[in-house]
Every structure is written in structure tokens, then in C-alpha cells.
Write an enzyme that holds these catalytic residues in place. Structure first.
Site, mmCIF file in Angstrom:
data_model
loop_
_atom_site.group_PDB
_atom_site.id
_atom_site.type_symbol
_atom_site.label_atom_id
_atom_site.label_comp_id
_atom_site.label_asym_id
_atom_site.label_seq_id
_atom_site.Cartn_x
_atom_site.Cartn_y
_atom_site.Cartn_z
ATOM 1 N N ALA A 122 42.966 61.326 -65.847
ATOM 2 C CA ALA A 122 44.032 62.683 -65.888
ATOM 3 C C ALA A 122 42.547 63.852 -64.806
ATOM 4 O O ALA A 122 43.076 64.658 -64.570
ATOM 5 C CB ALA A 122 44.015 63.097 -67.563
ATOM 6 N N ASP A 129 38.568 55.227 -63.448
ATOM 7 C CA ASP A 129 36.944 55.601 -62.763
ATOM 8 C C ASP A 129 35.454 54.825 -62.996
ATOM 9 O O ASP A 129 34.855 54.053 -62.722
ATOM 10 C CB ASP A 129 36.782 57.145 -62.769
ATOM 11 C CG ASP A 129 36.138 57.806 -63.812
ATOM 12 O OD1 ASP A 129 35.725 56.619 -65.244
ATOM 13 O OD2 ASP A 129 35.782 58.497 -63.630
ATOM 14 N N LYS A 176 40.224 61.495 -57.826
ATOM 15 C CA LYS A 176 38.917 60.884 -58.156
ATOM 16 C C LYS A 176 39.315 59.015 -57.594
ATOM 17 O O LYS A 176 39.125 58.210 -57.480
ATOM 18 C CB LYS A 176 38.111 60.881 -59.306
ATOM 19 C CG LYS A 176 36.641 59.547 -59.001
ATOM 20 C CD LYS A 176 35.963 59.953 -60.417
ATOM 21 C CE LYS A 176 36.270 59.903 -61.454
ATOM 22 N NZ LYS A 176 34.244 60.318 -61.945
ATOM 23 N N ARG A 234 52.972 41.551 -41.763
ATOM 24 C CA ARG A 234 53.071 42.376 -42.771
ATOM 25 C C ARG A 234 53.663 41.928 -43.665
ATOM 26 O O ARG A 234 53.978 40.961 -43.281
ATOM 27 C CB ARG A 234 54.240 43.464 -41.378
ATOM 28 C CG ARG A 234 53.738 44.070 -40.351
ATOM 29 C CD ARG A 234 54.306 45.189 -39.499
ATOM 30 N NE ARG A 234 54.765 45.409 -39.971
ATOM 31 C CZ ARG A 234 56.000 46.299 -40.200
ATOM 32 N NH1 ARG A 234 56.896 46.037 -38.263
ATOM 33 N NH2 ARG A 234 56.969 46.997 -41.374
ATOM 34 N N ARG A 293 32.916 66.012 -58.809
ATOM 35 C CA ARG A 293 31.577 65.704 -58.272
ATOM 36 C C ARG A 293 31.927 64.858 -56.343
ATOM 37 O O ARG A 293 30.824 64.287 -55.966
ATOM 38 C CB ARG A 293 30.625 65.408 -58.661
ATOM 39 C CG ARG A 293 30.206 65.753 -59.336
ATOM 40 C CD ARG A 293 28.861 65.209 -60.241
ATOM 41 N NE ARG A 293 30.299 64.224 -62.030
ATOM 42 C CZ ARG A 293 29.699 64.046 -62.495
ATOM 43 N NH1 ARG A 293 28.322 63.825 -62.780
ATOM 44 N NH2 ARG A 293 31.041 63.761 -63.602
ATOM 45 N N TYR A 328 57.980 39.966 -31.630
ATOM 46 C CA TYR A 328 58.782 40.115 -32.696
ATOM 47 C C TYR A 328 59.399 39.752 -32.855
ATOM 48 O O TYR A 328 60.208 39.956 -33.219
ATOM 49 C CB TYR A 328 58.982 41.543 -32.622
ATOM 50 C CG TYR A 328 58.579 42.436 -33.898
ATOM 51 C CD1 TYR A 328 58.152 42.676 -35.240
ATOM 52 C CD2 TYR A 328 60.282 42.834 -34.285
ATOM 53 C CE1 TYR A 328 58.872 43.186 -36.643
ATOM 54 C CE2 TYR A 328 60.239 43.537 -35.539
ATOM 55 C CZ TYR A 328 59.765 43.472 -36.501
ATOM 56 O OH TYR A 328 59.981 43.723 -37.469
ATOM 57 N N GLY A 334 40.100 66.934 -72.761
ATOM 58 C CA GLY A 334 39.312 65.817 -73.670
ATOM 59 C C GLY A 334 39.869 64.641 -74.137
ATOM 60 O O GLY A 334 40.873 64.598 -73.356
HETATM 61 C C1 UD1 Z 1 32.807 60.411 -71.244
HETATM 62 C C2 UD1 Z 1 32.698 59.569 -72.816
HETATM 63 C C3 UD1 Z 1 31.128 59.348 -73.145
HETATM 64 C C4 UD1 Z 1 30.502 58.249 -72.069
HETATM 65 C C5 UD1 Z 1 31.260 58.163 -71.286
HETATM 66 C C6 UD1 Z 1 30.889 57.177 -70.107
HETATM 67 C C7 UD1 Z 1 33.715 61.066 -74.615
HETATM 68 C C8 UD1 Z 1 34.008 62.262 -75.320
HETATM 69 N N1 UD1 Z 1 32.719 60.854 -73.786
HETATM 70 O O1 UD1 Z 1 32.137 61.697 -70.798
HETATM 71 O O2 UD1 Z 1 30.599 59.307 -74.533
HETATM 72 O O3 UD1 Z 1 29.283 57.861 -72.131
HETATM 73 O O4 UD1 Z 1 32.747 58.774 -70.633
HETATM 74 O O5 UD1 Z 1 31.044 57.849 -68.461
HETATM 75 O O6 UD1 Z 1 34.595 60.484 -73.883
HETATM 76 N N2 UD1 Z 1 39.708 62.676 -69.155
HETATM 77 C C9 UD1 Z 1 41.248 62.445 -69.549
HETATM 78 N N3 UD1 Z 1 41.722 64.162 -69.488
HETATM 79 C C10 UD1 Z 1 40.622 64.989 -70.047
HETATM 80 C C11 UD1 Z 1 39.611 64.467 -70.087
HETATM 81 C C12 UD1 Z 1 38.561 63.052 -69.472
HETATM 82 O O7 UD1 Z 1 41.801 61.809 -69.004
HETATM 83 O O8 UD1 Z 1 41.197 65.730 -70.483
HETATM 84 C C13 UD1 Z 1 39.092 61.043 -68.676
HETATM 85 C C14 UD1 Z 1 38.483 61.070 -67.247
HETATM 86 O O9 UD1 Z 1 39.224 61.620 -66.357
HETATM 87 C C15 UD1 Z 1 37.841 59.954 -67.568
HETATM 88 C C16 UD1 Z 1 37.187 59.747 -68.561
HETATM 89 O O10 UD1 Z 1 38.294 60.297 -69.230
HETATM 90 O O11 UD1 Z 1 38.437 58.718 -66.574
HETATM 91 C C17 UD1 Z 1 35.974 60.535 -68.978
HETATM 92 O O12 UD1 Z 1 35.934 61.348 -68.845
HETATM 93 P P1 UD1 Z 1 34.911 62.626 -68.464
HETATM 94 O O13 UD1 Z 1 35.062 63.539 -68.545
HETATM 95 O O14 UD1 Z 1 34.133 62.084 -67.096
HETATM 96 O O15 UD1 Z 1 34.010 61.696 -70.014
HETATM 97 P P2 UD1 Z 1 32.438 61.959 -70.049
HETATM 98 O O16 UD1 Z 1 31.794 63.344 -70.253
HETATM 99 O O17 UD1 Z 1 31.767 61.590 -68.793
HETATM 100 CA CA CA Z 2 32.767 60.395 -66.530
#
Ligand code: UD1
Ligand code: CA
Length: 465
Positions: free
Chosen positions: A12, A105, A24, A334, A17, A367, A79
Site C-alpha cells: 500500500a 517490494d 513503487k 503476439r 524515494r 499478417y 503501518g
Molecule cells: C519494515 C519492518 C522492519 C523491516 C523492514 C524490512 C515494520 C514495522 N517494520 O520496516 O522491521 O526491517 O520492513 O524492509 O513492519 N505498507 C503497507 N501499509 C502501511 C505501511 C506499509 O502496505 O500502512 C507496506 C509498504 O508498502 C511496504 C511494506 O509494507 O511494502 C513495508 O513498509 P515500510 O514502511 O517500508 O516498512 P519499514 O519501515 O521499511
Molecule cells: Ca521499506
């Protein structure tokens, strides 16, 4: 009986970045969206049920998902804990079901790694298994706080003390537990932290308080767990895969004459004695049979090429070609096309949604769309199936041993039965019975001496104007 398993793909987030209008997970890696690789990894691991939590740019993300993935919307990104909670509330996942959480990702996780986590979870009857890795530079990641080979808690980088930041073992994000555990602990976490987010990782400490068993499954190949946050990372991730793949292929019997121009993703299946020259790009679930030679520039996407075939400077998408097939140069095949063996599809030929029998040739400038061609058919140069009337597409069926003279127009719907012959230059609008000749060519006239009597060559200065 094995427990039912559902994957939740968190996707989500916006990916600020990347500096992009595109969410992404839609950015392409090895020619396909990041999230497609995650779906493939889960699918190859035998996990058939996947839910994707989408939010930012969901109207762009959703159409890219496999039809088997169920999208669930997270309106505000509060989160990872919140994202998983919404997935559990929206999709009906039974309590006893195993849930495997991963991110949209992290495209590199191999099916074997997912399987390993699941096997560990089942074998040790743990409450949770986490995929961890040791990184020389763990900045930004959640750190694994261990106690007696178990995970006591995960402390997010933002919240970590100076000494906790020294920990090099990190949470990759891949977590396995039951739906029941998530349902029990997710409502207990708060967003009382630096990011004001619901951290999924906070449930680990809570589990431990109830004497739960949380085990780390450590991965040694850190390429796999690379999370893509920036474009530079994406390119680095691809390049490091290509480097490793080139070496592996040369060892296992594939000749890459121009290794620097060669690209293939992780889902390609390779035969032996394949020769690739010049710039060749292989995308998605593509299979190249033994003894096949491809010269570039060629791009082959989600297709199967049989053995001993030759592809020269062509583009092939969602197609299945047989053995000893010759394609190109400059052929465009195709989606929905399949061929038998010993087929020739020559220069400047476009084929769409068609089935082509053994030993059939479409050698030049044609074709062929929405058609079925039998065996031993010869399609003369410049022949076109007129498959579209402005409203609808229509089929052309051509039986075995049909000979189509050059430059014919085949106005579909049309059925040309076996053994028929079409005279060069004909516009065929009605069915041709077996073994018959179809001809619409006007009779040729000859006017003797007409040129001499009617036509004088211009003088040079007139012609120049
Ligand atoms: C998260 C982990 C961290 C881990 C890291 C690895 C948590 C709190 N932290 O941190 O321990 O080391 O990933 O990359 O889980 N996402 C949603 N909805 C949200 C928030 C995030 O779908 O409300 C998705 C993001 O799109 C992403 C993934 O969850 O694909 C991780 O979110 P991100 O905010 O990147 O977490 P980090 O802070 O990197
Ligand atoms: Ca991340």
C-alpha cells in the site's frame, strides 16, 4: 493434512524515494512489475492464495495483479500492523490457516525460501517464524533482539538505542504465523512510537510475554531479501542478478556471445546448448529449449520456444513455439500464438492469436490474426488475414496442404478447406471447398504496341520537376 496457507503481500506504500508518479510496486524489474515477482515466488512455492494490500495508486496496482491475487484496500497507510489487520478483516481467512506475510517490494525471495520458512513453522510448531539476515549495514531495518536462539523482540531502527543499532541481524519483513495469532495480538499494538504507525513487529514482544515461540530463519544470500526503495537500488539489484546468472549459464551449457547485452529474469527455464548472440532479453516465465539459437535484438516474454529453433531479431510475447521453428528476422509474434514443429515465420511477419500446424510456412511480409492454419500450409508473401470489420474480430481457418499464393487478402470469417489453392493477388471473401482453386484476379489484357503508340518518354528537364 497440511494446513491451508494464505500469503499477504503488503503493497500500500507509495515509495516516496522512487521519485515517481508510479506506485513503487509497479516499477519494472527484469521487465515485469516488482509485485509480479513476489506473486510468482509465492505461486512457485505452492501457495495458491494471495491477498495484496493496496493503497497508494491502487487503480494502477490492481490491474497488474494476477487474477488469483485478491486485492484489499488500506485507505490510509498507518503501518504494517494496520495493513495486516485490514487484510484479515476483509478476506475471510480461517483462524487455523497459516499466514505468510511478505512485501510487494522484495522481488528476489525464492520459492525455496518461502518453502523453508513454512516447513520450519510446521516442523517446530512455532508460533511464529521470521526470515532474518545479517547485513554489514543494517541501518533503516528492524533489528532482531535474540534470546536463546529465539526472537525476543524486533526493535525498529527509529526506536533503537545506540547499542541496539549495533545489532546486524535484521527483519527482512517475511513473517509466518497463524491467522489466530494475528487476530489475537494485532488489536493490542499501539501507534505510540516515533512514526506514529502500527508496527506489525510489535506483536513479537507480546507473543513472548505469553510464552510464545518465535524463531528466526536466517538467510545467507542477502541478494534475495533486497528491498527496493530507490531506483539505484533497483538497477543494482538487477545487475547483480545478471552477473551471477551469466556465470551460471556459461557453466551449465549456454553460450552467451555478448554477455553484457544479455538479460533474463529469474523465471526463465533453460535447456542445454543454447546460443545467444547480440542483445537478447528474456522476460517472465519463458522456456528456451535445447539447441536453440537466438540472435538479437530479440525480446521474448512469457513464451516457450522448443528445441533446435532459431530466432533472429524478433519479438515474441505470450506464445508457444514448437521444435525446429525458424523465426525472423523482424518477426512479431503476439499473444495467443502457438505453432507445431518445423514452422517458418519469416521476415516482417506478424502473427496474433493463431495456431499454426507442423511444417507450415509464413515466410514474408504477412499478417495472420485469429487464424488456425493446418499442416504443410504455404502462405505466400504479403498475405493478410482481414480479421477485423471495425466492430468484431473474425476467424480464418485454413486446412492442411493449402497453398495461398502471394498477396492474397483473406476476408474473415473464412474457411479454406484442405488441399485448396488460392491464386496470387486474390481477395477471398467466401469459403473454398477442399482441393479447389479460389481466384478473384481480373483477367490480364494485352494491348500490343500500345506503349509505342501512346506514350513518349519525357525529356530530362520535365522529369526533374
Ligand atoms: C519494515 C519492518 C522492519 C523491516 C523492514 C524490512 C515494520 C514495522 N517494520 O520496516 O522491521 O526491517 O520492513 O524492509 O513492519 N505498507 C503497507 N501499509 C502501511 C505501511 C506499509 O502496505 O500502512 C507496506 C509498504 O508498502 C511496504 C511494506 O509494507 O511494502 C513495508 O513498509 P515500510 O514502511 O517500508 O516498512 P519499514 O519501515 O521499511
Ligand atoms: Ca521499506
Amino acid at each position: 493434512m497440511e494446513q491451508f496457507c494464505t500469503a499477504i503481500i503488503l503493497a500500500a506504500g507509495q515509495g516516496t524515494r522512487m521519485n515517481s508518479r508510479l506506485p513503487k510496486v509497479c516499477h519494472r524489474c527484469f521487465g515485469e512489475p516488482l509485485i509480479t515477482h513476489v506473486e510468482r515466488g509465492l505461486d512457485h512455492a505452492g501457495i495458491e492464495n494471495a491477498i495484496a494490500v493496496v493503497g497508494h495508486g491502487q487503480e494502477i496496482v490492481k490491474p497488474l495483479l494476477s487474477p488469483e491475487t485478491q486485492p484489499v484496500e488500506q485507505p490510509v497507510q498507518r503501518g504494517t500492523g494496520d495493513a495486516v489487520r485490514i487484510a484479515l478483516e476483509t478476506a475471510e481467512i480461517p483462524d487455523e490457516s497459516i499466514v505468510l506475510i511478505t512485501y510487494g517490494d522484495i522481488p528476489g525471495i525464492r520459492p525455496a525460501t518461502y518453502q523453508k520458512i513454512l516447513a520450519r513453522f510446521r516442523k517446530e510448531q512455532a508460533d511464529m517464524v521470521l526470515l532474518t539476515a545479517t547485513l554489514p549495514d543494517p541501518a533503516g531495518y528492524g533489528r532482531i533482539v535474540r534470546e536463546n536462539n529465539r526472537v525476543a523482540k524486533i526493535i525498529e531502527h527509529r526506536e533503537a538505542s545506540a547499542s541496539q543499532r549495533e545489532i546486524k541481524e535484521i527483519n527482512t519483513g517475511v513473517i509466518c504465523c497463524t491467522a489466530a495469532v494475528l487476530r489475537k495480538y494485532l488489536p493490542l499494538i499501539s501507534a505510540d512510537n516515533q512514526a506514529e504507525e502500527y508496527y506489525l513487529t510489535d506483536i513479537i514482544e507480546l507473543l513472548n510475554r505469553d510464552s510464545g515461540i518465535v524463531l528466526p530463519e536466517k538467510i545467507s544470500d542477502t541478494w534475495e531479501i533486497t528491498g527496493i526503495n530507490r531506483r539505484a537500488q533497483l538497477i543494482e539489484f538487477e545487475q547483480s542478478w545478471y552477473k551471477q546468472l551469466r556465470k551460471q549459464l556459461l557453466n551449465q551449457g549456454v553460450t552467451l556471445h555478448d554477455p553484457a547485452l544479455f538479460k533474463a529474469g529469474p523465471w526463465v527455464n533453460w535447456g542445454q546448448d543454447i546460443v545467444l548472440e547480440n542483445s537478447v532479453t528474456l522476460v517472465g516465465e519463458t522456456t528456451i529449449g535445447s539447441g536453440t539459437r537466438i540472435t538479437g535484438p530479440s525480446r521474448i516474454e512469457n513464451s516457450t520456444i522448443g528445441e533446435q529453433s532459431t530466432i533472429i531479431s524478433s519479438q515474441i510475447t505470450d506464445a508457444r513455439l514448437g521444435n525446429r521453428v525458424r523465426v525472423g528476422p523482424y518477426c512479431h509474434i503476439r499473444p495467443g500464438t502457438s505453432t507445431g514443429n518445423d514452422v517458418r515465420l519469416g521476415n516482417f511477419v506478424e502473427i496474433k492469436m493463431s495456431r499454426i500446424g507442423n511444417n507450415t510456412n509464413v515466410s514474408h511480409l504477412s499478417y495472420i490474426g485469429d487464424a488456425i492454419l493446418g499442416e504443410n500450409v504455404n502462405i505466400g508473401a504479403g498475405t493478410i488475414t482481414c480479421n477485423y470489420d471495425g466492430y468484431k474480430k473474425h476467424r480464418t481457418t485454413i486446412g492442411d496442404n493449402v497453398f495461398v499464393g502471394s498477396n492474397c487478402e483473406l476476408v474473415a470469417p473464412l474457411n479454406i478447406q484442405s488441399g485448396a489453392m488460392l491464386g496470387a493477388g486474390s481477395t477471398i471473401t467466401s469459403d473454398i471447398p477442399a482441393d479447389s482453386l479460389g481466384l478473384t484476379r481480373p483477367r490480364q489484357e494485352i494491348k500490343q504496341n500500345w506503349v509505342k503508340e501512346h506514350w513518349k518518354p519525357r525529356k530530362q528537364e520535365e522529369t526533374d520537376q
